[in-house]
Scaffold this active site. Structure first.
Site, mmCIF file in Angstrom:
data_model
loop_
_atom_site.group_PDB
_atom_site.id
_atom_site.type_symbol
_atom_site.label_atom_id
_atom_site.label_comp_id
_atom_site.label_asym_id
_atom_site.label_seq_id
_atom_site.Cartn_x
_atom_site.Cartn_y
_atom_site.Cartn_z
ATOM 1 N N ARG A 207 0.842 -1.190 0.000
ATOM 2 C CA ARG A 207 0.000 0.000 0.000
ATOM 3 C C ARG A 207 0.882 1.247 0.000
ATOM 4 O O ARG A 207 2.015 1.219 0.474
ATOM 5 C CB ARG A 207 -0.914 0.016 1.227
ATOM 6 C CG ARG A 207 -1.827 -1.206 1.338
ATOM 7 C CD ARG A 207 -2.634 -1.152 2.621
ATOM 8 N NE ARG A 207 -3.541 -2.296 2.740
ATOM 9 C CZ ARG A 207 -3.229 -3.441 3.327
ATOM 10 N NH1 ARG A 207 -2.015 -3.596 3.851
ATOM 11 N NH2 ARG A 207 -4.090 -4.424 3.407
ATOM 12 N N LYS A 232 -2.123 -1.788 7.628
ATOM 13 C CA LYS A 232 -3.536 -1.451 7.772
ATOM 14 C C LYS A 232 -4.223 -2.353 8.782
ATOM 15 O O LYS A 232 -5.068 -1.891 9.562
ATOM 16 C CB LYS A 232 -4.230 -1.564 6.400
ATOM 17 C CG LYS A 232 -5.696 -1.167 6.409
ATOM 18 C CD LYS A 232 -6.279 -1.262 5.026
ATOM 19 C CE LYS A 232 -7.757 -0.880 5.035
ATOM 20 N NZ LYS A 232 -8.356 -0.964 3.668
ATOM 21 N N HIS A 300 -3.761 3.216 -6.234
ATOM 22 C CA HIS A 300 -4.068 1.946 -5.571
ATOM 23 C C HIS A 300 -4.267 0.823 -6.572
ATOM 24 O O HIS A 300 -4.148 -0.364 -6.213
ATOM 25 C CB HIS A 300 -5.320 2.098 -4.707
ATOM 26 C CG HIS A 300 -5.476 1.020 -3.676
ATOM 27 N ND1 HIS A 300 -4.639 0.896 -2.591
ATOM 28 C CD2 HIS A 300 -6.361 0.006 -3.577
ATOM 29 C CE1 HIS A 300 -5.002 -0.129 -1.860
ATOM 30 N NE2 HIS A 300 -6.046 -0.699 -2.437
ATOM 31 N N ARG A 303 -1.509 -1.711 -6.783
ATOM 32 C CA ARG A 303 -1.586 -2.843 -5.839
ATOM 33 C C ARG A 303 -2.451 -3.957 -6.424
ATOM 34 O O ARG A 303 -2.090 -5.130 -6.353
ATOM 35 C CB ARG A 303 -2.147 -2.364 -4.504
ATOM 36 C CG ARG A 303 -2.420 -3.464 -3.465
ATOM 37 C CD ARG A 303 -2.720 -2.836 -2.117
ATOM 38 N NE ARG A 303 -3.345 -3.735 -1.166
ATOM 39 C CZ ARG A 303 -2.691 -4.603 -0.410
ATOM 40 N NH1 ARG A 303 -1.384 -4.707 -0.517
ATOM 41 N NH2 ARG A 303 -3.316 -5.381 0.439
#
Length: 355
Positions: A207, A232, A300, A303
């Site tokens: 991330r 996270k 993102h 990812r």
């Protein structure tokens, strides 16, 4: 027995004094309302189910959310704190004037439906996932108010309403031509950290928050692993590095312009007090992807692309999850999007093996 008295302001005040219970009082516009409330309250006291609701009737949702942001939110990650402040402002805008006791499941359901039909800043409807997270904050606020604040609430109005479906995960993949265009633009920037950060995301699936907070001691180029501690889901993990990722980290660790007192791998300009924080890439990233003709591509999505590529090279779900940090196979599948043309090649390979 309750005492019903008329006040100087022409309202009616009911006062209940009962052994074993604190003195309770409430004011009403009519004598009948005062008598009805006193009768119900005394009956609840006799049955042992009375709950003092005055605190929840006096506290508005706006005041409760401000208390939550002051007491509960600071215990969470900085990124979570920022998002909760934004969600709290939205809830305050729509429901802030209601008292905690007055907020019903019907009102919360109406809020849900209204938000789902609201346009966001980009001109698109607010996503179901956004509304789910707003309702999650509201629900947790009530849980805290009931269990810790002792406000006399009898139920959580968010608990039994229907939550919006999270919807399907994004399936945006990065084609070889798009990847070339994107990194050609990124490498043109005067600061090489912009391209380095994007390459690390694409090679490892980490991330952005994990990449930007890396310290030099967390990167072991000899063993080709990165040790993540601040994740996270609060679970540390080791991320293996591809050859390309290892080479990028070697360049980043030997960055000649790194200040001696800065341990961040990707560092920004000095802030207040001269302290440097993580590299601020967002504005530059948005400019670069637009220049590369990839307006619909998000950081993102790198990812997503990385996780999908790990599956395509033959790693098992458990191996991919160990690298990416996904706690459930269901969430991992939302991040995995295989190209149909690649599956066709695999099917052809299987057919050839049987001939």
């Amino acid at each position: 027995m309750a005492t019903i008295v008329k006040t100087p302001s022409a309202t009616w005040k009911a006062v209940i004094r009962k052994s074993g219970w604190p003195t309770t009082a409430k004011t009403f516009r009519t004598k009948r309302d005062a008598q009805d409330w006193a009768r119900r309250t005394e009956d609840e006291m006799v049955r042992g189910v009375y709950i003092q609701r005055s605190a929840s009737e006096r506290m508005t949702l706006e005041a409760a959310l401000k208390r939550y942001l002051a007491d509960i939110t600071p215990t969470k990650k900085p990124s979570t704190q920022k998002s909760e402040r934004h969600k709290a402002n939205t809830l305050i805008e729509h429901l802030g004037k209601y008292s905690l006791a007055a907020l019903t499941p019907e009102l919360v359901a109406n809020y849900r439906d209204k938000r789902l039909n609201t346009l966001g800043r980009r001109g698109e409807l607010i996503s179901p996932s956004t509304v789910r997270l707003e309702l999650a904050l509201l629900g947790h606020l009530y849980t805290v108010a009931i269990q810790e604040w002792g406000l006399g609430l009898t139920y959580n109005p968010v608990q039994n309403i229907r939550k919006p479906s999270p919807g399907e995960g994004r399936d945006r993949r990065l084609s070889p031509d798009e990847e070339k265009r994107l990194f050609d633009v990124l490498r043109q920037h005067s600061n090489p950290m912009l391209a380095w950060i994007a390459r690390i995301a694409l090679e490892t699936g980490m991330r952005s928050s994990e990449i930007l907070t890396l310290s030099r001691s967390q990167v072991d180029v000899k063993r080709r692993v990165v040790r993540l501690t601040d994740t996270k889901n609060n679970e540390a993990r080791l991320v293996p590095l591809t050859q390309a990722a290892t080479e990028v980290f070697k360049q980043a660790l030997h960055n000649p312009v790194r200040p001696l007192d800065c341990d961040l791998v990707f560092f920004g300009e000095p802030g207040k007090g001269g302290k440097r924080g993580p590299y601020a890439y967002t504005k530059l990233w948005n400019q670069a992807k637009k220049k590369a003709g990839l307006d619909d591509f998000r950081f993102h999505d790198l990812r997503h692309e990385a996780v999908s590529r790990l599956v395509e090279v033959g790693l098992s779900d458990q191996e991919v999850a160990a690298i990416s940090g996904h706690k459930s196979m269901q969430m991992l599948r939302r991040y995995t999007h295989l190209r149909a043309e690649d599956l066709v090649k695999k099917l052809d390979g299987l057919r050839d093996s049987f001939i």
